[in-house]
Design a protein around this motif. Structure first.
Motif, PDB file in Angstrom:
ATOM      1  N   MET A 123       0.840  -1.201   0.000  1.00 18.59           N
ATOM      2  CA  MET A 123       0.000   0.000   0.000  1.00 18.59           C
ATOM      3  C   MET A 123       0.874   1.249   0.000  1.00 18.59           C
ATOM      4  O   MET A 123       1.731   1.434   0.853  1.00 18.59           O
ATOM      5  CB  MET A 123      -0.925  -0.013   1.228  1.00 18.59           C
ATOM      6  N   SER A 124       0.651   2.065  -1.018  1.00 18.54           N
ATOM      7  CA  SER A 124       1.285   3.383  -1.104  1.00 18.54           C
ATOM      8  C   SER A 124       0.263   4.296  -1.763  1.00 18.54           C
ATOM      9  O   SER A 124      -0.715   3.822  -2.338  1.00 18.54           O
ATOM     10  CB  SER A 124       2.569   3.312  -1.937  1.00 18.54           C
ATOM     11  N   ASP A 125       0.495   5.589  -1.693  1.00 20.90           N
ATOM     12  CA  ASP A 125      -0.454   6.529  -2.308  1.00 20.90           C
ATOM     13  C   ASP A 125      -0.591   6.259  -3.800  1.00 20.90           C
ATOM     14  O   ASP A 125      -1.698   6.266  -4.346  1.00 20.90           O
ATOM     15  CB  ASP A 125      -0.012   7.976  -2.075  1.00 20.90           C
ATOM     16  N   ARG A 126       0.533   5.994  -4.476  1.00 26.44           N
ATOM     17  CA  ARG A 126       0.515   5.734  -5.927  1.00 26.44           C
ATOM     18  C   ARG A 126      -0.267   4.458  -6.242  1.00 26.44           C
ATOM     19  O   ARG A 126      -1.142   4.452  -7.112  1.00 26.44           O
ATOM     20  CB  ARG A 126       1.942   5.621  -6.448  1.00 26.44           C
ATOM     21  N   ASN A 127       0.040   3.375  -5.528  1.00 23.56           N
ATOM     22  CA  ASN A 127      -0.657   2.109  -5.777  1.00 23.56           C
ATOM     23  C   ASN A 127      -2.142   2.216  -5.442  1.00 23.56           C
ATOM     24  O   ASN A 127      -2.987   1.668  -6.153  1.00 23.56           O
ATOM     25  CB  ASN A 127      -0.007   0.974  -4.975  1.00 23.56           C
ATOM     26  N   TRP A 128      -2.460   2.916  -4.354  1.00 20.50           N
ATOM     27  CA  TRP A 128      -3.854   3.117  -3.983  1.00 20.50           C
ATOM     28  C   TRP A 128      -4.588   3.822  -5.119  1.00 20.50           C
ATOM     29  O   TRP A 128      -5.682   3.437  -5.494  1.00 20.50           O
ATOM     30  CB  TRP A 128      -3.928   3.948  -2.695  1.00 20.50           C
ATOM     31  N   GLN A 129      -3.958   4.864  -5.663  1.00 22.34           N
ATOM     32  CA  GLN A 129      -4.549   5.653  -6.749  1.00 22.34           C
ATOM     33  C   GLN A 129      -4.765   4.791  -7.994  1.00 22.34           C
ATOM     34  O   GLN A 129      -5.805   4.875  -8.642  1.00 22.34           O
ATOM     35  CB  GLN A 129      -3.611   6.831  -7.067  1.00 22.34           C
ATOM     36  N   ARG A 184      -7.606   2.288  -7.215  1.00 19.36           N
ATOM     37  CA  ARG A 184      -8.850   3.026  -7.001  1.00 19.36           C
ATOM     38  C   ARG A 184      -9.422   3.588  -8.301  1.00 19.36           C
ATOM     39  O   ARG A 184     -10.629   3.656  -8.481  1.00 19.36           O
ATOM     40  CB  ARG A 184      -8.592   4.167  -5.997  1.00 19.36           C
ATOM     41  N   LYS A 187      -9.648   4.611   4.914  1.00 17.79           N
ATOM     42  CA  LYS A 187      -8.312   4.006   4.931  1.00 17.79           C
ATOM     43  C   LYS A 187      -8.450   2.495   4.719  1.00 17.79           C
ATOM     44  O   LYS A 187      -9.114   1.825   5.513  1.00 17.79           O
ATOM     45  CB  LYS A 187      -7.637   4.286   6.279  1.00 17.79           C
TER      46      LYS A 187
END
Length: 172
Positions: free
Chosen positions: A69-75, A78, A92
């Motif tokens: 989980m990272s901001d980039r992977n989440w984006q 998503r 979260k």
């Protein structure tokens, strides 16, 4: 990598898996996002005297994703078409616990398919095969592991329990 549950539009689970797989390849994220699975299991359905094998979703409307989980992977996950979001609290994503993941994967990889039967105790059925053909009786017991039911048939004026295969009877 941890496993996360991704919520999808109902019926779009396979499409989300395909789209996410393509995005992972295109963006070269194989080391960041691992497996993407639509939890399904094999089920044998008995309908109109016929057995047929069907794939049934264990978690309809959800896909499980193994990822860091990272901001980039989440984006990236998503914003995949068909994805409505991650399962978690307060926006979260919450990772699944190891025993939860193991249970889902074990259920997916089960050797023997589950038997889905529409028979219940107390239901009236007609025998359509075997020596008791055209007899009508009431189900006394259902044994899904063996694929058998015990039916109470009226023989010589007495109720007699007879064990039959699911394919030998039909609902009335």
């Amino acid at each position: 990598m941890k496993w996360y549950v991704v919520h999808t539009y109902s019926g779009h689970e396979e499409r989300v898996k395909k789209n996410l797989g393509e995005r992972i390849q295109t963006l070269d994220l194989g080391s960041e996002i691992g497996r993407v699975e639509v939890p399904t299991e094999e089920e044998v359905e008995v309908k109109n005297g016929q057995r047929r094998s069907v794939r049934r979703k264990i978690l309809p409307g959800y896909v499980i994703v193994q990822m860091n989980m990272s901001d980039r992977n989440w984006q990236i996950v998503r914003n995949t078409p068909g994805v409505t979001g991650f399962v978690g609290t307060a926006g979260k994503p919450t990772p699944l616990q190891d025993h939860e993941v193991q249970r889902i994967i074990t259920q997916m990889e089960a050797e023997a398919p589950r038997v889905k039967v529409g028979f219940k105790k107390g239901q009236s059925v007609r025998v359509i095969d075997g020596p008791f053909i055209d007899f009508i009786g009431v189900i006394d017991e259902v044994n899904t592991e063996k694929g058998k039911i015990k039916v109470l048939l009226s023989l010589f004026g007495r109720e007699t329990p007879v064990e039959l295969d699911f394919l030998q009877v039909e609902k009335l």
